[in-house]
Design a protein around this motif. Structure first.
Motif, mmCIF file in Angstrom:
data_model
loop_
_atom_site.group_PDB
_atom_site.id
_atom_site.type_symbol
_atom_site.label_atom_id
_atom_site.label_comp_id
_atom_site.label_asym_id
_atom_site.label_seq_id
_atom_site.Cartn_x
_atom_site.Cartn_y
_atom_site.Cartn_z
ATOM 1 N N LEU A 199 3.761 -9.789 13.109
ATOM 2 C CA LEU A 199 3.656 -8.414 12.634
ATOM 3 C C LEU A 199 4.999 -7.758 12.887
ATOM 4 N N ASP A 200 5.774 -7.583 11.819
ATOM 5 C CA ASP A 200 7.159 -7.108 11.893
ATOM 6 C C ASP A 200 7.194 -5.645 11.451
ATOM 7 N N VAL A 201 7.276 -4.737 12.430
ATOM 8 C CA VAL A 201 7.202 -3.301 12.160
ATOM 9 C C VAL A 201 8.607 -2.707 12.134
ATOM 10 N N ALA B 106 1.324 -17.033 4.262
ATOM 11 C CA ALA B 106 1.106 -15.762 3.566
ATOM 12 C C ALA B 106 2.101 -14.738 4.068
ATOM 13 N N THR B 107 2.479 -13.816 3.198
ATOM 14 C CA THR B 107 3.245 -12.643 3.613
ATOM 15 C C THR B 107 2.630 -11.424 2.947
ATOM 16 N N ALA B 108 2.794 -10.280 3.589
ATOM 17 C CA ALA B 108 2.291 -9.030 3.041
ATOM 18 C C ALA B 108 3.199 -7.903 3.483
ATOM 19 N N TYR B 109 3.113 -6.786 2.773
ATOM 20 C CA TYR B 109 3.920 -5.622 3.105
ATOM 21 C C TYR B 109 3.018 -4.396 3.184
ATOM 22 N N ILE B 110 3.169 -3.607 4.256
ATOM 23 C CA ILE B 110 2.418 -2.373 4.450
ATOM 24 C C ILE B 110 3.407 -1.216 4.463
ATOM 25 N N TYR C 33 4.879 -7.437 7.053
ATOM 26 C CA TYR C 33 5.997 -6.515 7.233
ATOM 27 C C TYR C 33 5.498 -5.080 7.126
ATOM 28 N N VAL C 34 6.107 -4.189 7.908
ATOM 29 C CA VAL C 34 5.755 -2.768 7.873
ATOM 30 C C VAL C 34 7.032 -1.942 7.821
ATOM 31 N N ASP C 35 7.085 -0.995 6.884
ATOM 32 C CA ASP C 35 8.204 -0.057 6.832
ATOM 33 C C ASP C 35 7.760 1.146 6.014
ATOM 34 N N GLU D 95 0.825 -1.190 0.000
ATOM 35 C CA GLU D 95 0.000 0.000 0.000
ATOM 36 C C GLU D 95 0.861 1.241 0.000
ATOM 37 N N PRO D 96 0.827 2.056 -1.068
ATOM 38 C CA PRO D 96 1.647 3.246 -1.100
ATOM 39 C C PRO D 96 1.139 4.285 -0.120
ATOM 40 N N ALA D 97 2.085 5.077 0.401
ATOM 41 C CA ALA D 97 1.718 6.128 1.337
ATOM 42 C C ALA D 97 2.103 7.496 0.804
ATOM 43 N N GLY D 98 2.370 7.586 -0.498
ATOM 44 C CA GLY D 98 2.584 8.864 -1.118
ATOM 45 C C GLY D 98 3.974 9.436 -0.957
#
Length: 270
Positions: free
Chosen positions: A81-83, A130-134, A108-110, A8-11
């Motif tokens: 949940l890896d922030v 499953a894996t996902a990236y935020i 993953y979050v970064d 998910e892009p954050a601009g």
């Protein structure tokens, strides 16, 4: 829940290569290639003052690997949940977890555009899991939780990983509030894993970090072991508690670990 989530892009996708970035410098110290000359220069300037930073970086990664192994093998955790994950290197969270339990699910979050650019590597998962990236910032826990809920079931125990990220939150009370907010969303039986650079252990390390913080790079704030321990208030610490990362359940047969200025621990939510 879904088996994959589009990043998910954050601009803020433009990569500033004129200023060193901690994630890219960390990648450089770990032997990675995902960095720019400005990061290498900053990393070399740091190691010229304190060569031990490479040991800290690699010991931090080893600590995280042992944490995840414990969580999957002994605590039965299947969600992570890896922030503040940083750039992909060897033995990322999903690789360690899914090697033991292929059905494990990892988010993953970064907020580094370079990490977003490497999301394909982070999103590579076993068929069972499953894996996902935020793309988000640690200071926005509500956004993190809402997006992570598309992949993780927050009715089930989940491990929250905050590895070398809370130092980027200068205010200690704000950092504690972030941790509390994230953990409140997780059910009983969930775990919190934290490790961060520590103050009061190695004055040469502190000198190097203070110089780095004043260089114009994004600062990273060292905290005392007691301040790091405070992040676990209300939780049940797993033995041996909050210690230098080299001393957290070292591999059997390893030599006596040295104390380094990086402390961490693992705790269970009652």
């Amino acid at each position: 829940m879904t088996d994959s989530v589009t990043p998910e892009p954050a601009g803020h996708q433009n990569i500033d290569t004129s200023v060193p970035h901690s994630a890219r410098i960390w990648n450089y110290w770990l032997g990675g290639k995902d960095n720019y000359p400005v990061d290498e220069q900053a990393g070399d300037a740091y190691t010229a003052v304190f060569p031990g930073i490479v040991t800290i970086a690699r010991s931090s990664r080893a600590f995280l690997r042992r944490n995840i192994t414990y969580l999957v093998s002994e605590a039965g955790i299947r969600q992570f949940l890896d922030v503040g994950t940083g750039l992909p290197t060897a033995q990322n969270t999903h690789e360690v977890a899914q090697r033991i339990a292929p059905e494990a699910r990892i988010v993953y979050v970064d907020n580094d555009p370079m990490v977003l650019g490497h999301a394909r590597a982070l999103l590579y998962s076993t068929r069972e899991g499953a894996t996902a990236y935020i793309d988000s910032d640690v200071t926005d826990p509500d956004r993190i939780l809402a997006a992570a809920a598309k992949t993780l079931d927050f009715q089930q125990p989940t491990a929250l990983i905050l590895s070398n990220i809370l130092g980027h939150v200068a205010d200690h009370d704000q950092a504690r509030s972030i941790v509390t907010g994230l953990m409140e969303a997780l059910p009983s039986g969930s775990y919190l894993s934290i490790n961060d650079g520590s103050r009061g252990i190695d004055p040469v390390f502190e000198q190097a970090q203070d110089a780095y913080n004043s260089s114009g790079a994004v600062p990273y704030n060292l905290r005392t072991p007691d301040e790091i321990t405070a992040f676990f208030d209300g939780l049940e610490l797993v033995e041996p508690g909050v210690v230098s990362v080299t001393q957290w359940r070292p591999e059997p047969g390893s030599t006596a670990p040295e104390v380094i200025a990086e402390h961490g621990g693992l705790a269970r939510k009652p």
